[in-house]
Design a protein around this motif. Structure first.
Motif, PDB file in Angstrom:
ATOM      1  N   LEU A 112     -32.687 -31.413  -4.318  1.00  0.00           N
ATOM      2  CA  LEU A 112     -33.482 -31.619  -5.530  1.00  0.00           C
ATOM      3  C   LEU A 112     -33.523 -33.108  -5.817  1.00  0.00           C
ATOM      4  CD1 LEU A 112     -34.815 -30.803  -8.282  1.00  0.00           C
ATOM      5  CD2 LEU A 112     -32.486 -30.590  -9.188  1.00  0.00           C
ATOM      6  N   ALA A 113     -34.716 -33.660  -6.020  1.00  0.00           N
ATOM      7  CA  ALA A 113     -34.876 -35.065  -6.397  1.00  0.00           C
ATOM      8  C   ALA A 113     -35.457 -35.128  -7.810  1.00  0.00           C
ATOM      9  CB  ALA A 113     -35.800 -35.779  -5.420  1.00  0.00           C
ATOM     10  N   THR A 114     -35.021 -36.129  -8.581  1.00  0.00           N
ATOM     11  CA  THR A 114     -35.503 -36.253  -9.961  1.00  0.00           C
ATOM     12  C   THR A 114     -35.881 -37.690 -10.286  1.00  0.00           C
ATOM     13  OG1 THR A 114     -33.432 -36.799 -11.118  1.00  0.00           O
ATOM     14  CG2 THR A 114     -33.808 -34.479 -10.580  1.00  0.00           C
ATOM     15  N   ALA A 115     -36.652 -37.830 -11.368  1.00  0.00           N
ATOM     16  CA  ALA A 115     -37.047 -39.150 -11.837  1.00  0.00           C
ATOM     17  C   ALA A 115     -35.880 -39.926 -12.426  1.00  0.00           C
ATOM     18  CB  ALA A 115     -38.161 -39.023 -12.883  1.00  0.00           C
ATOM     19  N   GLY A 116     -34.742 -39.267 -12.587  1.00  0.00           N
ATOM     20  CA  GLY A 116     -33.534 -39.970 -12.996  1.00  0.00           C
ATOM     21  C   GLY A 116     -32.874 -40.715 -11.854  1.00  0.00           C
ATOM     22  N   ILE A 128     -32.456 -26.194  -8.973  1.00  0.00           N
ATOM     23  CA  ILE A 128     -33.653 -26.552  -9.744  1.00  0.00           C
ATOM     24  C   ILE A 128     -33.226 -27.318 -10.989  1.00  0.00           C
ATOM     25  CG2 ILE A 128     -34.945 -24.519  -8.948  1.00  0.00           C
ATOM     26  CD1 ILE A 128     -34.537 -23.345 -11.805  1.00  0.00           C
ATOM     27  N   THR A 129     -34.203 -27.932 -11.650  1.00  0.00           N
ATOM     28  CA  THR A 129     -33.984 -28.521 -12.966  1.00  0.00           C
ATOM     29  C   THR A 129     -35.159 -28.157 -13.866  1.00  0.00           C
ATOM     30  OG1 THR A 129     -33.403 -30.541 -14.169  1.00  0.00           O
ATOM     31  CG2 THR A 129     -35.047 -30.756 -12.421  1.00  0.00           C
ATOM     32  N   TYR A 130     -34.900 -28.067 -15.165  1.00  0.00           N
ATOM     33  CA  TYR A 130     -35.917 -27.671 -16.127  1.00  0.00           C
ATOM     34  C   TYR A 130     -35.473 -28.144 -17.504  1.00  0.00           C
ATOM     35  CZ  TYR A 130     -32.546 -23.945 -17.112  1.00  0.00           C
ATOM     36  OH  TYR A 130     -31.400 -23.254 -17.429  1.00  0.00           O
ATOM     37  N   ALA A 131     -36.303 -27.934 -18.500  1.00  0.00           N
ATOM     38  CA  ALA A 131     -35.939 -28.334 -19.864  1.00  0.00           C
ATOM     39  C   ALA A 131     -36.338 -27.246 -20.846  1.00  0.00           C
ATOM     40  CB  ALA A 131     -36.604 -29.653 -20.238  1.00  0.00           C
ATOM     41  N   VAL A 132     -35.499 -27.088 -21.876  1.00  0.00           N
ATOM     42  CA  VAL A 132     -35.778 -26.166 -22.982  1.00  0.00           C
ATOM     43  C   VAL A 132     -35.515 -26.912 -24.278  1.00  0.00           C
ATOM     44  CG1 VAL A 132     -35.206 -23.970 -24.065  1.00  0.00           C
ATOM     45  CG2 VAL A 132     -35.029 -24.202 -21.574  1.00  0.00           C
TER      46      VAL A 132
END
Length: 584
Positions: free
Chosen positions: A497-501, A538-542
C-alpha cells in the motif's frame, strides 16, 4: 444459469437474519468508480489502474510512529485471501464460512451478514475453497464470486440476495480464485480451471446477472492463434486466469488481464512427448502466461503479449497489470532488454507487470508493444527466459532448463517471487514497490504424474544470503533502476500500500505489519498482529479520520509454500482476524 431472487423464503435460505442496515446509503456510480473519494476503497486496489495508491495523508512520515490499534474483529478459521472494500464509512469483507459481512468501518461493529450454504460434496472436488480475492460494488449492490460456482449480487444496505448466476461447475474443479471488478455496468470475473470449459473471463450485466460476453483464454482449433497449440485438441487446451483481477483504461475502453500457465505443466505431458511440438519462442500455447487486452464492451481481443512461451514449469503471469503514464528513459545499467525504438524522455501509457517466475515487463498499453523488461529479482543463468528480441518483443524460453525426457531435473530461478499479493505504485517517486522472495524451483519431469512433474518444490536461491531471502524492491518506471529498500529473512503474503503521506505499508509471515519511508525504505512503525499478514492492506477515512486495515489469515499454497522455505518460523496457524489502526 441466472436466477432472480424474488421471495423472502428464498432469501432466508441463504442468509442469516440481518442485524441492521446501512443507513443513508449512497449508490456507487460509474463516475465514483472512475474518480473515487479519497475516503473510500471501492475495488481491490482502490482504482481501475491497480496502483494501490491512496491520496490520504493524515498519517505521514512525521506521525506514523504514533499509530495505535483502533479496533479488531475475529473471523472463523479457514482460507482467506481477500481485500476489503470501504464505502462511506462501511466496510464490506469476505470471511470464511463462507460469509460476506458489512461492518462499521470506524469500530468494526457488524451491520449485516450474508452466509451462503454450500453443496455437501463441493469440498471433495475443490478442497478448502474461500479464495476469492475481493468483492465489487456498484449502485446498491455488492458482488461476490462464491465458491460453489455462482456470482452473487447482494443488497449493499441489508445483504439481501438480489440475483445469482451459475457461471461454472465446481465438479470440473473450476474455482473462483480471483475476484470481480465492475466496468461500464458489467461484473467481470476470471477463475482457475482444469478443463477448457472453465478457462474464461466473463462479463455479466450488473443489474440482472445476464451474460454480456465471455472470452476463452485459450483459442480453439481454427480460431485466430489456435495453431499456437500445435495438434492439441481444443478441449485439452487449458490455461486459467486464477490470479488477481484485471485493470481498466476508461479512455481506451480496454481491460488488461493476466493469464496463467498452460496445463499439464510440462511440454512433454501437454504435447504427447514432443517437446518441440510448439516453438521455443513466442507465441506458443496461447494465451498462457500472457497479458491480454480486451474491448470492454464486447470482450473481443485487442492485443496480447506473451511473457513466457510454452511454459515447462508452472510459472505464472496471471496477476495485476498496473497502469501508469510515464516518461521513458530506460538505463542499460539497470534494464537488460530495451526496445531501441524508444525515444529518450517520451511519454507513454504503459502496463507494468511482474511474474511469479520473476521478470518485470513494461508494455505500451495501446498496442501491446514491448518497451522494456529485465530479470527480477536477480539475473541468473537459471532465469526462465533466455532472451527477449528487443526489436519485436518476442520472448524465448530458457531451453537449457526445458525437460527433454522423463526424469530430467531442472533448477529454475525465480519461483513465486511475487504471487497474488499485489504491488503498489507511488506517483511521487514514479516507482512500483514489489514485495519479493529470493526463491527457486527444483523440479523433475515425471511421466506418471498427471501434471508431468514431481517432485517439485521451492528453495532459497543457492548461494543466497538467508537473511535477505525476502525484500521490497523499488523500481523506477522511467529508468528501470531498482533499489532494494528493505531486505529480511521473512517473506510475506501481504499487499503493498502506498500513500500520499510518503509511506508504504506491508506485512510478513512473522506477524509483523510495518510502515516504511517511501523514499528510503526505513522502517518507521511496526505492529505485531495475531497471524500471517494476508493480502488485505488498505487505507480509508471516516468522519475525517484515516485508518489502515490489514487481515491476519492463512492463504493456501501461497502461504504454505513460503512457510516451507522460511526456516525457524513458528506462527499461529488457522488464525483469522481484522486489525485496524489510526492515530490517537
Amino acid at each position: 444459469m441466472m436466477s432472480l431472487i424474488l421471495t423472502a423464503s428464498a432469501i432466508l435460505a441463504f442468509i442469516a437474519p440481518a442485524v441492521a442496515q446501512v443507513k443513508n446509503y449512497k449508490p456507487v456510480t460509474q463516475e465514483m468508480l472512475l474518480n473515487p473519494s479519497p475516503d473510500d476503497w471501492l475495488m481491490i486496489s482502490r482504482t481501475y489502474d491497480q496502483q494501490r495508491y491512496s491520496p490520504l495523508k493524515q498519517i505521514n512520515r512525521q506521525n506514523v510512529s504514533q499509530l495505535r490499534m483502533a479496533w479488531s474483529r475475529g473471523f472463523s478459521s479457514g482460507v482467506q485471501e481477500t481485500v476489503p472494500l470501504v464505502h462511506d464509512g462501511v466496510m464490506y469483507v469476505v470471511a470464511p464460512g463462507p460469509v460476506v459481512q458489512a461492518l462499521d468501518a470506524a469500530n468494526g461493529d457488524l451491520i449485516w451478514e450474508y452466509r451462503r450454504k454450500l453443496p455437501d460434496d463441493m469440498r471433495s472436488f475443490i478442497g478448502d475453497a474461500g479464495r476469492t480475492k475481493c468483492l465489487a460494488i456498484f449502485e446498491d449492490l455488492i458482488f461476490y464470486t462464491a465458491e460453489d460456482g455462482y456470482i452473487v449480487a447482494l443488497g449493499a444496505k441489508t445483504g439481501d440476495l438480489r440475483w445469482e448466476t451459475k457461471v461454472q461447475d465446481y465438479k470440473q474443479r473450476t474455482q473462483h480464485t480471483s475476484g470481480p471488478i465492475v466496468v461500464e455496468g458489467k461484473v467481470i470475473s476470471s477463475r482457475a480451471c482444469e478443463t477448457r470449459e472453465g478457462c474464461f473471463i466473463l462479463a455479466l450485466d450488473a443489474m440482472t446477472g445476464k451474460e454480456a460476453w465471455k472470452f476463452y483464454v485459450t483459442p480453439a482449433e481454427g480460431e485466430q492463434h489456435g495453431d499456437s497449440w500445435g495438434s492439441v485438441p481444443t478441449e485439452k487446451r487449458v490455461a486459467g486466469s486464477w490470479g488477481l483481477p484485471g485493470s481498466y483504461d476508461p479512455v481506451k475502453r480496454m481491460i488488461y488481464w493476466g493469464v496463467a500457465n498452460p496445463k499439464p505443466f510440462t511440454r512433454l505431458r501437454r504435447h504427447n512427448g514432443n517437446v518441440d511440438a510448439v516453438p521455443r519462442f513466442a507465441p506458443a500455447d496461447l494465451y498462457s502466461n500472457s497479458t491480454i487486452a480486451l474491448d470492454s464492451e464486447s470482450g473481443k481481443l485487442k492485443w496480447y503479449y506473451q511473457h513466457l512461451p510454452g511454459d515447462d514449469w508452472d510459472q505464472d503471469y496471471p496477476h495485476e497489470r498496473v497502469l501508469v503514464r510515464t516518461a521513458l528513459n530506460p538505463d542499460p545499467a539497470s534494464v537488460k532488454w530495451i526496445n531501441p525504438k524508444i525515444k529518450s524522455g517520451e511519454q507513454r501509457d504503459v502496463a507494468v507487470m511482474v511474474g511469479e517466475g520473476g521478470g518485470a515487463f513494461v508494455l505500451d498499453r495501446n498496442t501491446g508493444e514491448f518497451l522494456w523488461a529485465t530479470p527480477f529479482p536477480y539475473d541468473t543463468p537459471d532465469f526462465l527466459i533466455s532472451k527477449v528480441d528487443v526489436e519485436t518483443g518476442k520472448t524465448y524460453i530458457n531451453w537449457d532448463k526445458v525437460f527433454k525426457k522423463n526424469g530430467d531435473r531442472s533448477l529454475l530461478c525465480s519461483f513465486n517471487t511475487k504471487s497474488y499479493w499485489p504491488m503498489a505504485y507511488h506517483p511521487g517517486t514514479n516507482s512500483i514497490y514489489v514485495p519479493y522472495t529470493d526463491a527457486c524451483l527444483d523440479m523433475t519431469a515425471n511421466e506418471k504424474s498427471p501434471q508431468g512433474s514431481g517432485p517439485r518444490f521451492g528453495l532459497p536461491r543457492p548461494g543466497s544470503d538467508p537473511n535477505k531471502f525476502a525484500g521490497i524492491a523499488k523500481i523506477n518506471l522511467s529508468t528501470g533502476k531498482m533499489q532494494r529498500i528493505y531486505e529480511a529473512q521473512m517473506p510475506g503474503n501481504g499487499a503493498m500500500l502506498a500513500t500520499a503521506g510518503n509511506l508504504v505499508f506491508w506485512g510478513d509471515l512473522d506477524r509483523r505489519f510495518r510502515a516504511f519511508d517511501a523514499e528510503t525504505g526505513k522502517i518507521l512503525w511496526q505492529a505485531i498482529i495475531g497471524g500471517v499478514t494476508q493480502m488485505s492492506t488498505i487505507t480509508y477515512a471516516v468522519n475525517g479520520k484515516q485508518y489502515v486495515a490489514v487481515i491476519a489469515s492463512e492463504g493456501r499454497s501461497g502461504t504454505s509454500g513460503l512457510l516451507s522455505m522460511a526456516k525457524g518460523l513458528k506462527i499461529p496457524r488457522n488464525f483469522n482476524a481484522l486489525y485496524v489502526f489510526a492515530l490517537p
